[in-house]
Design an enzyme around this catalytic site. Sequence first.
Site, short mmCIF file in Angstrom:
data_model
loop_
_atom_site.label_atom_id
_atom_site.label_comp_id
_atom_site.label_asym_id
_atom_site.label_seq_id
_atom_site.Cartn_x
_atom_site.Cartn_y
_atom_site.Cartn_z
N CYS A 113 -6.45 95.84 67.21
CA CYS A 113 -6.83 94.45 67.98
C CYS A 113 -7.81 94.73 69.25
O CYS A 113 -8.59 94.10 69.41
CB CYS A 113 -5.73 93.76 68.39
N HIS A 258 -8.21 88.06 72.85
CA HIS A 258 -7.98 88.11 71.20
C HIS A 258 -7.20 87.09 70.89
O HIS A 258 -6.30 86.46 71.57
CB HIS A 258 -7.01 89.62 71.10
N ASN A 288 -5.06 85.33 62.88
CA ASN A 288 -5.45 86.66 63.69
C ASN A 288 -6.33 87.45 62.79
O ASN A 288 -6.03 88.20 61.72
CB ASN A 288 -4.26 87.71 63.93
N1 ACO Z 1 8.43 80.99 58.58
C1 ACO Z 1 9.65 80.81 58.91
N2 ACO Z 1 10.45 81.53 59.50
C2 ACO Z 1 10.21 82.67 59.73
C3 ACO Z 1 9.16 83.15 59.36
C4 ACO Z 1 8.00 82.43 58.87
N3 ACO Z 1 6.90 82.76 58.38
N4 ACO Z 1 8.81 84.50 59.95
C5 ACO Z 1 10.04 84.96 60.46
N5 ACO Z 1 10.69 83.74 60.37
C6 ACO Z 1 12.15 83.81 60.72
C7 ACO Z 1 12.73 85.12 61.05
O1 ACO Z 1 13.50 85.65 59.91
C8 ACO Z 1 13.65 84.93 62.12
O2 ACO Z 1 15.01 84.47 61.50
P1 ACO Z 1 16.38 84.59 61.95
O3 ACO Z 1 16.58 83.98 63.41
O4 ACO Z 1 17.36 83.74 61.06
O5 ACO Z 1 16.77 86.00 61.76
C9 ACO Z 1 13.25 83.66 62.85
O6 ACO Z 1 12.13 83.10 62.01
C10 ACO Z 1 12.50 83.98 64.25
O7 ACO Z 1 12.12 82.91 64.96
P2 ACO Z 1 11.73 83.01 66.26
O8 ACO Z 1 12.84 83.85 67.21
O9 ACO Z 1 11.62 81.70 66.99
O10 ACO Z 1 10.50 84.13 66.25
P3 ACO Z 1 9.36 84.09 67.50
O11 ACO Z 1 9.53 83.31 68.55
O12 ACO Z 1 9.59 85.46 68.15
O13 ACO Z 1 7.97 84.12 66.81
C11 ACO Z 1 6.22 85.68 65.81
C12 ACO Z 1 7.80 84.73 65.80
C13 ACO Z 1 5.28 84.25 65.76
C14 ACO Z 1 5.92 86.43 65.14
C15 ACO Z 1 6.18 85.93 67.57
O14 ACO Z 1 7.22 86.91 67.78
C16 ACO Z 1 4.83 86.49 67.93
O15 ACO Z 1 3.67 86.08 67.82
N6 ACO Z 1 4.82 87.89 68.14
C17 ACO Z 1 3.33 88.48 68.36
C18 ACO Z 1 2.99 88.98 67.16
C19 ACO Z 1 1.66 89.53 67.32
O16 ACO Z 1 0.91 88.91 68.18
N7 ACO Z 1 1.38 90.16 66.26
C20 ACO Z 1 -0.05 90.86 66.06
C21 ACO Z 1 -0.64 91.19 67.58
S1 ACO Z 1 -1.37 92.77 67.00
C22 ACO Z 1 -2.48 92.52 66.16
O17 ACO Z 1 -3.37 91.64 66.00
C23 ACO Z 1 -2.80 93.74 65.16
#
Ligand code: ACO
Length: 331
Positions: A113, A258, A288
Amino acid sequence: MRSAILGVGHYVPTKVVTNDDLAKLMPTSDEWIQQRTGIKERRFIERDGIGASDLAVPAVQMAIERAGRSMKDIDMILFATLSPDVNFPGSGCLLGDKLGLPGVPALDVRNQCSGFLYSLSVADAFVKAGAYKNILIVGAEVHSTGVELNERGRDVAVLFGDGAGAALVGPSPSEDGGLLSCVLHADGAGAKDLWLPAPASNRIPRLTHEMIDRGEHYPQMNGKQVFRWATEKMPEVSVEAMKAAGLTAADIDLFVPHQANMRINELVARRLGLPAEKIVHNIERYGNTTAATIPIGLSESFAEGKLGAGKHVLMTAFGSGYTWGAAVIRC
Ligand code: ACO
């Protein structure tokens, strides 16, 4: 002497994939995705055989045209991507061939990124050293062929889209304008929070059926940890870059972060004291696009007339590595 961005361009594939489209492939929903990330849709390549270097070609054409230059003016290519067309050679070499630039040096930058900002910094150093005059920097990604479009991969799959951005960097045509600062960081202690562990040269053999069964050829992410780091490091490095440029947040006209998550960007802007109307976001349309997010944001801002002479633009990125950085330009 300063370097400057002389022209910016971008390209995204025509195939639109909505959250509802993804919900047909995995247990997810438009509501879940929008609430947590702000993403409504993303673009995927239309067919087999299109790589990051192919998406880069129209983006480069737009950047070169806007810079008022021609392809033959390019004397170096820096290509930032985490999804190169093939494992080797680098996408920069493939792009040079597609642009008809035999002999022009091409360097791939593998900083995920932060790849565009790392490339900008390298281009700046080459320009200042007088080694190259017109350096093409590209951020381009094809993610759609590398994410797991099912329940196991849903945490990552819903985040990413395909796209390309490009900028031509050269000596600043104005005394006041150009790149005022660029600050970079990395910390490999967080490498496994967002990585793609296979195939890998440290495994014998590099790829096995068992690795594939475990899904190790797909990105693995600790989303909460990435979120925590991003919201801490992006404001921190932005302040560093503004200080290095002799500016404060009040001087910033446009903030091009980003695009990993709308919530991350809103939090970062709030921590920096930047109002919502100064934040550039296109995550709702493209998801992204990793190394391409910042040049796409710059290119769309240019088209909207937001990069007028004298404007201060702050850019920042955080991603896998971990790597992060920030830069300030005066248009
Ligand atoms: N749809 C539905 N449910 C999902 C999905 C989905 N696509 N993905 C995961 N879940 C579930 C999980 O299994 C988990 O279930 P559980 O609680 O029963 O175990 C639950 O949803 C997790 O939900 P939250 O705790 O609300 O998730 P969170 O608030 O952490 O959001 C997210 C997840 C959006 C991925 C967040 O953590 C995030 O954006 N993190 C940063 C990621 C990022 O920016 N990555 C790329 C940056 S680096 C680059 O660009 C290479």
